[in-house]
Scaffold this motif. Sequence first.
Motif, PDB file in Angstrom:
ATOM      1  N   ALA A 287       0.818  -1.221   0.000  1.00 44.23           N
ATOM      2  CA  ALA A 287       0.000   0.000   0.000  1.00 44.23           C
ATOM      3  C   ALA A 287       0.848   1.266   0.000  1.00 44.23           C
ATOM      4  CB  ALA A 287      -0.923  -0.001   1.220  1.00 44.23           C
ATOM      5  N   GLU A 288       2.172   1.106  -0.024  1.00 41.31           N
ATOM      6  CA  GLU A 288       3.054   2.267   0.060  1.00 41.31           C
ATOM      7  C   GLU A 288       3.844   2.493  -1.224  1.00 41.31           C
ATOM      8  OE1 GLU A 288       2.490   4.000   2.658  1.00 41.31           O
ATOM      9  OE2 GLU A 288       1.277   2.415   3.574  1.00 41.31           O
ATOM     10  N   GLN A 289       3.430   1.862  -2.314  1.00 38.68           N
ATOM     11  CA  GLN A 289       4.156   1.967  -3.582  1.00 38.68           C
ATOM     12  C   GLN A 289       3.664   3.102  -4.470  1.00 38.68           C
ATOM     13  OE1 GLN A 289       6.852  -0.065  -3.939  1.00 38.68           O
ATOM     14  NE2 GLN A 289       6.238  -0.663  -1.863  1.00 38.68           N
ATOM     15  N   GLY A 290       2.581   3.757  -4.062  1.00 42.17           N
ATOM     16  CA  GLY A 290       2.019   4.821  -4.881  1.00 42.17           C
ATOM     17  C   GLY A 290       1.147   4.322  -6.006  1.00 42.17           C
ATOM     18  N   TRP A 291       0.835   3.019  -5.996  1.00 40.53           N
ATOM     19  CA  TRP A 291      -0.040   2.470  -7.039  1.00 40.53           C
ATOM     20  C   TRP A 291      -1.469   2.916  -6.777  1.00 40.53           C
ATOM     21  CZ3 TRP A 291       2.175  -2.963  -5.670  1.00 40.53           C
ATOM     22  CH2 TRP A 291       3.461  -3.100  -6.210  1.00 40.53           C
ATOM     23  N   GLN A 292      -2.075   3.579  -7.730  1.00 46.90           N
ATOM     24  CA  GLN A 292      -3.453   4.031  -7.587  1.00 46.90           C
ATOM     25  C   GLN A 292      -4.460   2.927  -7.883  1.00 46.90           C
ATOM     26  OE1 GLN A 292      -4.213   7.265  -6.406  1.00 46.90           O
ATOM     27  NE2 GLN A 292      -2.029   6.985  -5.970  1.00 46.90           N
ATOM     28  N   THR A 293      -3.961   1.775  -8.299  1.00 42.41           N
ATOM     29  CA  THR A 293      -4.835   0.673  -8.706  1.00 42.41           C
ATOM     30  C   THR A 293      -4.896  -0.443  -7.676  1.00 42.41           C
ATOM     31  OG1 THR A 293      -2.926  -0.179  -9.924  1.00 42.41           O
ATOM     32  CG2 THR A 293      -4.574   1.044 -11.189  1.00 42.41           C
ATOM     33  N   PHE A 294      -4.114  -0.362  -6.597  1.00 42.04           N
ATOM     34  CA  PHE A 294      -4.029  -1.456  -5.629  1.00 42.04           C
ATOM     35  C   PHE A 294      -5.005  -1.267  -4.471  1.00 42.04           C
ATOM     36  CE2 PHE A 294      -2.466  -3.184  -1.610  1.00 42.04           C
ATOM     37  CZ  PHE A 294      -2.399  -4.529  -1.932  1.00 42.04           C
ATOM     38  N   PHE A 295      -5.747  -2.343  -4.163  1.00 44.58           N
ATOM     39  CA  PHE A 295      -6.665  -2.376  -3.031  1.00 44.58           C
ATOM     40  C   PHE A 295      -6.605  -3.773  -2.403  1.00 44.58           C
ATOM     41  CE2 PHE A 295      -8.202   0.529  -6.207  1.00 44.58           C
ATOM     42  CZ  PHE A 295      -8.603   1.646  -5.495  1.00 44.58           C
ATOM     43  N   ARG A 296      -7.028  -3.866  -1.158  1.00 47.05           N
ATOM     44  CA  ARG A 296      -7.171  -5.190  -0.538  1.00 47.05           C
ATOM     45  C   ARG A 296      -8.324  -5.169   0.458  1.00 47.05           C
ATOM     46  NH1 ARG A 296      -1.258  -5.521   1.861  1.00 47.05           N
ATOM     47  NH2 ARG A 296      -1.037  -3.413   2.633  1.00 47.05           N
ATOM     48  N   VAL A 297      -8.952  -6.338   0.610  1.00 47.75           N
ATOM     49  CA  VAL A 297     -10.092  -6.437   1.525  1.00 47.75           C
ATOM     50  C   VAL A 297      -9.709  -7.129   2.827  1.00 47.75           C
ATOM     51  CG1 VAL A 297     -11.851  -6.353  -0.278  1.00 47.75           C
ATOM     52  CG2 VAL A 297     -10.865  -8.548   0.369  1.00 47.75           C
TER      53      VAL A 297
END
Length: 332
Positions: free
Chosen positions: A93-103
């Motif tokens: 969650a700290e890579q700056g990816w605007q496409t990454f999510f997790r549940v």
Amino acid sequence: EAVVGVPMRQAVALAIEEAIAQGRAAFGVELLALDDEASPERARELARRVADDARVVGVVGHKNSGPSSAAGGIYASAGLVQISQSSTNSDLAEQGWQTFFRVCADNDAQARAAAQFALEVLKVRRVAAVHDQTAYGRPLAETFVTAISQAGGEVVAVEAVELGQREFDQTVKRLGGAGCDLIYFGLTEIEASFLTRELRVAGVQALLLGADGSRQSPYPRLTGPAAEGVYGTYAGVDPGESAQGKAFLHSYEERFGECPIFGAEAYDAAQVLLEALHRAGKPDRSAVLAQVREMEGLAGATGTISFEPNGNRRDANVTVWQVVDGKMRLIS
């Protein structure tokens, strides 16, 4: 790891079938199921393939943190939303990816909860940790021992093993000689099952505390009698505690049998994508991504789902379980 991965795929398929049956899938929606073999290299290959396929509008996965780390940048470059059901590495969650999510919850939350439980509930003082050197296991163990040390506990050993390792005689010997009250596993349920059996055969009586153990975990079945009494944290909740969760479990078990660990999370990740596609009104990656990012309070099998700006689940929960009479029981 197909013992967990195949049922995850089935949970996603169930979400799609239900959406179609309920008229929530305005477009033809199909599941493209791919096997990354728990390999970062293979995950990169598959990520490039789906990134280049305009028909793919969202990804549920990856199961493991290493493959998610390897593929995440590729999805980000393609504007392709990725929702992981079980990749808990905090750095994702700290890579700056605007496409990454997790549940699911992340490693930091799970390991800190494990350390708090070990010290405050189990009252241990001398601990050891074992990890599998992966992007999943190593950070879990590192965060756990750091939290133990900061709270006044003593870390007497940290051991590294290999993913896929099946014999642990030297590791068991060192752990047995460390004089620890508790051994923490930063391992998948597969390696943990082999190590647990060897520790008990060798007469090591330390308490055992693992990760990602819940009602659906295959760990007790894989381990056998040696699993009795072992504790495990889980980066999520018990789906059997809510109406939506019970409905999912009923539907899944009616179709496929016993639900797997992170099965409800895989189902919910698919539900988020399906709802985002429905709200977007068109099978467009950027529109789907925007809807996922704006989603607030979606009712899922694992509770209400909203996301932080970095893609982490807002108010993610960690639960604690124990093997009692061969089954995982929720204790905290």
